[in-house]
Design an enzyme around this catalytic site. Structure first.
Site, PDB file in Angstrom:
ATOM      1  N   HIS A   1       8.198  -3.126   7.732  1.00 26.58           N
ATOM      2  CA  HIS A   1       8.629  -3.186   6.339  1.00 26.58           C
ATOM      3  C   HIS A   1       8.974  -1.761   5.893  1.00 26.58           C
ATOM      4  O   HIS A   1       8.108  -0.884   5.879  1.00 26.58           O
ATOM      5  CB  HIS A   1       7.499  -3.712   5.448  1.00 26.58           C
TER       6      HIS A   1
ATOM      7  N   GLY B   1       2.827  -4.368   3.201  1.00 28.42           N
ATOM      8  CA  GLY B   1       2.025  -3.834   2.100  1.00 28.42           C
ATOM      9  C   GLY B   1       2.776  -2.735   1.384  1.00 28.42           C
ATOM     10  O   GLY B   1       3.924  -2.421   1.708  1.00 28.42           O
TER      11      GLY B   1
ATOM     12  N   ASP C   1      11.785 -14.226   2.876  1.00 28.27           N
ATOM     13  CA  ASP C   1      10.578 -13.471   2.533  1.00 28.27           C
ATOM     14  C   ASP C   1       9.426 -14.407   2.185  1.00 28.27           C
ATOM     15  O   ASP C   1       8.567 -14.676   3.008  1.00 28.27           O
ATOM     16  CB  ASP C   1      10.849 -12.481   1.395  1.00 28.27           C
TER      17      ASP C   1
ATOM     18  N   HIS D   1       7.140 -14.988   5.391  1.00 26.55           N
ATOM     19  CA  HIS D   1       5.686 -14.839   5.430  1.00 26.55           C
ATOM     20  C   HIS D   1       5.000 -16.200   5.353  1.00 26.55           C
ATOM     21  O   HIS D   1       5.302 -16.990   4.443  1.00 26.55           O
ATOM     22  CB  HIS D   1       5.211 -13.964   4.265  1.00 26.55           C
TER      23      HIS D   1
ATOM     24  N   HIS E   1      12.615 -13.132   8.682  1.00 30.75           N
ATOM     25  CA  HIS E   1      11.642 -12.503   7.777  1.00 30.75           C
ATOM     26  C   HIS E   1      11.119 -13.556   6.807  1.00 30.75           C
ATOM     27  O   HIS E   1      11.723 -13.830   5.767  1.00 30.75           O
ATOM     28  CB  HIS E   1      12.293 -11.340   7.021  1.00 30.75           C
TER      29      HIS E   1
ATOM     30  N   GLU F   1      12.075  -0.993   1.040  1.00 30.64           N
ATOM     31  CA  GLU F   1      12.025  -2.003  -0.024  1.00 30.64           C
ATOM     32  C   GLU F   1      11.442  -1.371  -1.279  1.00 30.64           C
ATOM     33  O   GLU F   1      12.134  -1.170  -2.276  1.00 30.64           O
ATOM     34  CB  GLU F   1      11.181  -3.203   0.398  1.00 30.64           C
TER      35      GLU F   1
ATOM     36  N   ASP G   1       1.965 -17.010   4.479  1.00 37.83           N
ATOM     37  CA  ASP G   1       1.198 -17.215   3.248  1.00 37.83           C
ATOM     38  C   ASP G   1       2.085 -17.191   2.008  1.00 37.83           C
ATOM     39  O   ASP G   1       1.598 -17.420   0.897  1.00 37.83           O
ATOM     40  CB  ASP G   1       0.079 -16.171   3.120  1.00 37.83           C
TER      41      ASP G   1
END
Length: 360
Positions: free
Chosen positions: A203, A176, A295, A21, A19, A206, A23
């Site tokens: 996701h 998101g 993350d 990202h 996991h 969370e 960006d």
């Protein structure tokens, strides 16, 4: 003699990351250079060190709005094929330097089309960067293409995942805000992926609680849960010798559904209070299929080695615990079965054995 692994020790261990990202892990120096090349003028600082500090402070501000603002700057400079390929290549380089041998890195193609790139062009640029970085630095990276749960392009992105699954895309994800945007809004995409025998993670658990996890598993059929921290809400008598699992928690454990937990990020977003109080400690003790992840390496100012070192300090973990997390991750990856076995038996277990022998 204290045999607890140090951060330097952990960096040498062969690790697996599920996991992360794209960006959320861009180098500050790269952001500055890409902004200059593209004419992006909205950076809060044109100095890489100052920019890194800004990202850290914004991510730890306690303001969700300011935290989300950080991504506007990384995505803002990732709008050309050259920029996407560079960021992907550097991601592979950075992860390999941290001792990661296999990673699944996710990104949302729809966020990188502002200057006219097609979804296919975005995917191909990222895959090119991962492939070159993997060859040069000895790491295997699979891409996860992500749909934004507040948008309506999940079917397009799911089709993209299937179209490129033989070229390096290993799965699909939605990301998101969870509240108000349940995974069932994208049920058609998940049903399509199941018909196509494709892998996907969601996701869930969370920013929202048990209903998000329940829908992701029972309605959408998720192979894994992105974070899944709030499964702790279905466990009572946690402080006693015999915690009691509710129906959903028991199902998640019994079915060995992987939890992609990201300790530092979970604290930043309010899903956990501290590393010492993070649910990962109890879930590991109860035998859930827990994995450790980063993350967003830039926003959280972390690496996978640092995440493991924090858990080692908080819970007294040793090499066997860290190997357990790592094998969990490799078992739970979307890589082919034979590749998983080769990495577990030929790289991960021998690598940890050497480190344990060296410290003995």
């Amino acid at each position: 003699m204290d045999e607890r692994p140090t951060l330097d020790d952990i960096r040498r261990a062969p690790k697996v990351l599920l996991h992360d990202h794209l960006d959320g892990g861009v180098r500050p120096s790269t952001i500055v250079e890409l902004a200059s090349e593209s004419g992006y003028e909205e950076l809060p600082s044109a100095d890489p060190d100052g920019l890194r500090t800004w990202f850290t402070e914004a991510s730890n501000s306690g303001s969700l709005e300011r935290y989300l603002e950080t991504f506007s700057h990384t995505v803002g400079v990732m709008q050309t094929t050259e920029a996407l390929a560079r960021v992907a290549y550097e991601c592979a380089e950075d992860l390999a330097e941290d001792g990661v041998v296999y990673a699944e890195v996710r990104y949302a193609p729809e966020l990188h089309t502002r200057t006219g790139l097609s979804l296919d062009a975005v995917v191909e640029a990222v895959l090119d960067g991962f492939a070159r970085g993997g060859r040069d630095h000895g790491i295997k990276i699979g891409a996860l293409v992500t749909a934004m749960r507040h948008q309506a392009r999940s079917m397009e992105i799911a089709e993209l995942a299937v179209r490129y699954r033989d070229a390096g895309v290993v799965g699909f994800d939605i990301a998101g805000a969870e509240a108000g945007y349940p995974p069932t809004r994208h049920l058609d995409a998940f049903e399509y992926l199941q018909r196509e025998n494709a892998h996907f993670t969601i996701h869930a658990g969370e920013g929202f609680g048990l209903p998000s996890i329940w829908q992701a598993i029972q309605w959408c059929g998720a192979d894994r849960l992105g974070h899944g921290v709030r499964i702790i809400d279905d466990i009572t008598e946690r402080e006693g010798p015999d915690p009691r699992l509710g129906r959903l928690a028991a199902y998640v454990r019994d079915k060995r559904i992987p939890l992609e937990m990201c300790p530092t990020s979970n604290i930043q977003t309010g899903a956990a209070k501290s590393i010492a109080e993070h649910p990962i400690g109890l879930l590991r003790r109860l035998g859930f299929r827990v994995t450790v992840n980063t993350d967003n390496r830039l926003m959280s100012g972390t690496t996978l080695s640092e995440e493991m070192a924090k858990l080692t300090e908080a819970f007294g973990y040793g090499w066997d615990d860290l190997q357990w997390f790592t094998v969990n991750a490799m078992k739970s990856s979307f890589a082919p079965f034979t590749e998983r076995l080769e990495l577990i038996n030929g790289v991960i277990k021998p690598g940890f054995a050497r480190l344990k022998w060296h410290r003995a």
